[in-house]
Design an enzyme around this catalytic site. Structure first.
Site, PDB file in Angstrom:
ATOM      1  CE1 TYR A   1      -3.833   2.379   0.958  1.00 13.98           C
ATOM      2  CE2 TYR A   1      -2.065   3.517   2.122  1.00 13.98           C
ATOM      3  CZ  TYR A   1      -3.340   3.504   1.589  1.00 13.98           C
ATOM      4  OH  TYR A   1      -4.119   4.626   1.676  1.00 13.98           O
TER       5      TYR A   1
ATOM      6  CD  GLU B   1      -5.815   4.450  -1.373  1.00  8.98           C
ATOM      7  OE1 GLU B   1      -5.977   4.641  -0.167  1.00  8.98           O
ATOM      8  OE2 GLU B   1      -6.733   4.071  -2.137  1.00  8.98           O
TER       9      GLU B   1
END
Ligand code: GDP
Ligand code: MN
Length: 393
Positions: A119, A205
């Site tokens: 992530y 993101e």
């Protein structure tokens, strides 16, 4: 403002982030030719519904085919079938609620074998007043749970310098990356930083940022959110807006210079000024009542705006009750009443209405509404309003 995954990937690719081979289809007719372009003899495909919502793989199509909004296919033919089944349907996710969002386009990608999922995100930390880089070596669809359990790496970034090499190296080491991967990791994070600053983003993101079995990074999913206040100088970004994804009332209000926010409860609220709108939300919340929406008239709305505003809140999802809380500084009470009555266009109001109206010509405005809306409950001041809300409106 949000954009679709395929648009976010284009922006990231332009900055040098590795993204897979992929095609987009917006209509049924485009699906076949899109797969021809991608190639029909690939080892595998991933078909992805384009909606402004996360958690698509765990979502579902109410009343439609089984399976979520991210599906793997072994052959081009199967990918085509999956894409057809998704396009034009609504996809419901934990974020969008049961109503879901319409699948405006389908992204078909070449599947890659994944060794590990990371992530990586750059977002604005409002408390620290700095951009914040977040990373985890347990990315993927269950990242929220894994962060709860294992935490997440954080590096605050100076806006004047962007991410520093030492910060990125520190992160790469903490993630357990092998020497061969560290430099690529740093360059991906720097590319995300450039996108963040150049395009006035609030969030960039990548989840998952996959490490393939060949030891290369690839952004498998991407989300970028732009600062609405920066859009005036970002023409190319503004052009990416997909009106099918938002609450159409929010769009309409914005065009009229008003602000409408959908909130999912039962009480529709018309107020003037951001402070009064927030205070009204707090009053409802404290009484355990959930607002369906609020519309902030600002301080310069004319009769036409009030009319449109009242129509918008009346039409909101789930509305069972109406609340007008207007403290007119420059706004006349009779003008507010006139706008409300025009919105009703002679029709009877079937929902209960609670009214607090103060300011110039407030008495006249209240009298007009009392005359035409017999059931209206009028309170004299803020204390009266608080009491009426406490009693459940
Ligand atoms: P989300 O549920 O909306 O976050 O959808 P994602 O785009 O993140 O896709 C969900 C999951 O599908 C990812 O976390 C990956 O595990 C998997 N996935 C997506 N694309 C690929 C791919 O090209 N190859 C492989 N092996 N898995 C993929
Ligand atoms: Mn994802």
């Amino acid at each position: 403002m949000e954009v679709h995954e395929f648009q976010a990937k284009e922006l990231l690719e332009a900055q040098g982030v590795p993204v897979g081979r992929r095609v987009v289809a917006r209509t049924e007719e485009e699906i076949g030719p899109a797969l021809d372009r991608l190639g029909r003899d690939l080892a595998g495909y991933v078909v992805k519904a384009q909606v402004h919502s996360g958690g698509r793989s765990r979502g579902h199509f109410p009343g439609g085919s089984a399976g979520g909004g991210v599906r793997c296919a072994a052959t081009a033919c199967e990918a085509e079938k999956l894409a057809r089944a998704m396009l034009g349907r609504r996809l419901a996710t934990a974020q969008s609620g049961e109503a879901g969002k319409p699948v405006a386009a389908v992204l078909v990608e070449e599947a890659v074998p994944v060794a590990q999922e990371f992530y990586l995100a750059l977002l604005l930390d409002r408390r620290a007043q700095l951009p914040l880089l977040l990373a985890s070596n347990r990315g993927g669809v269950a990242v929220e749970e894994s962060v709860q359990e294992h935490g997440i790496l954080r590096e605050w970034i100076r806006a004047s310098t962007g991410p520093c090499q030492f910060q990125l190296r520190r992160m790469a080491l903490a993630l357990g990356l092998a020497e061969e991967q560290r430099e690529e990791f740093c360059s991906i994070a720097r590319a995300m930083g450039r996108l963040f600053w150049e395009k006035d983003a609030n969030l960039v993101e990548i989840n998952p940022l996959a490490l393939t079995t060949e030891g290369r990074f690839r952004a498998l999913d991407a989300k970028v959110v732009f600062d609405d206040s920066g859009l005036f100088r970002q023409d190319a970004i503004r052009a990416l807006r997909d009106p099918s994804q938002g609450d159409w009332r929010e769009e309409r209000a914005e065009r009229l210079g008003l602000s409408y926010v959908a909130l999912g409860g039962t009480v529709a609220c018309l107020t003037n000024g951001a402070g009064l709108a927030m205070a009204t939300m707090d009053l409802l919340q404290a009484a355990g009542i959930r607002p369906a929406n609020f519309l902030d008239l600002g301080d310069s709305a004319g009769v036409e705006s009030v009319t449109e505003a009242f129509r918008l809140i009346l039409d909101g999802d789930g509305v069972r009750c109406l609340l007008i809380n207007v403290f007119g500084g420059t706004m006349r009470g009779d003008l507010v009443a006139e706008g409300v009555l025009r919105a009703l266009a002679g029709k009877k109001l079937s929902l209960p209405l609670l009214l607090r109206l103060e300011g110039p010509a407030a008495e006249l405005g209240r009298a007009m509404l009392r005359e035409h809306i017999p059931g209206v409950k009028i309170v004299e001041d803020l204390n009266g309003l608080e009491e009426a809300i406490r009693q459940g409106i």
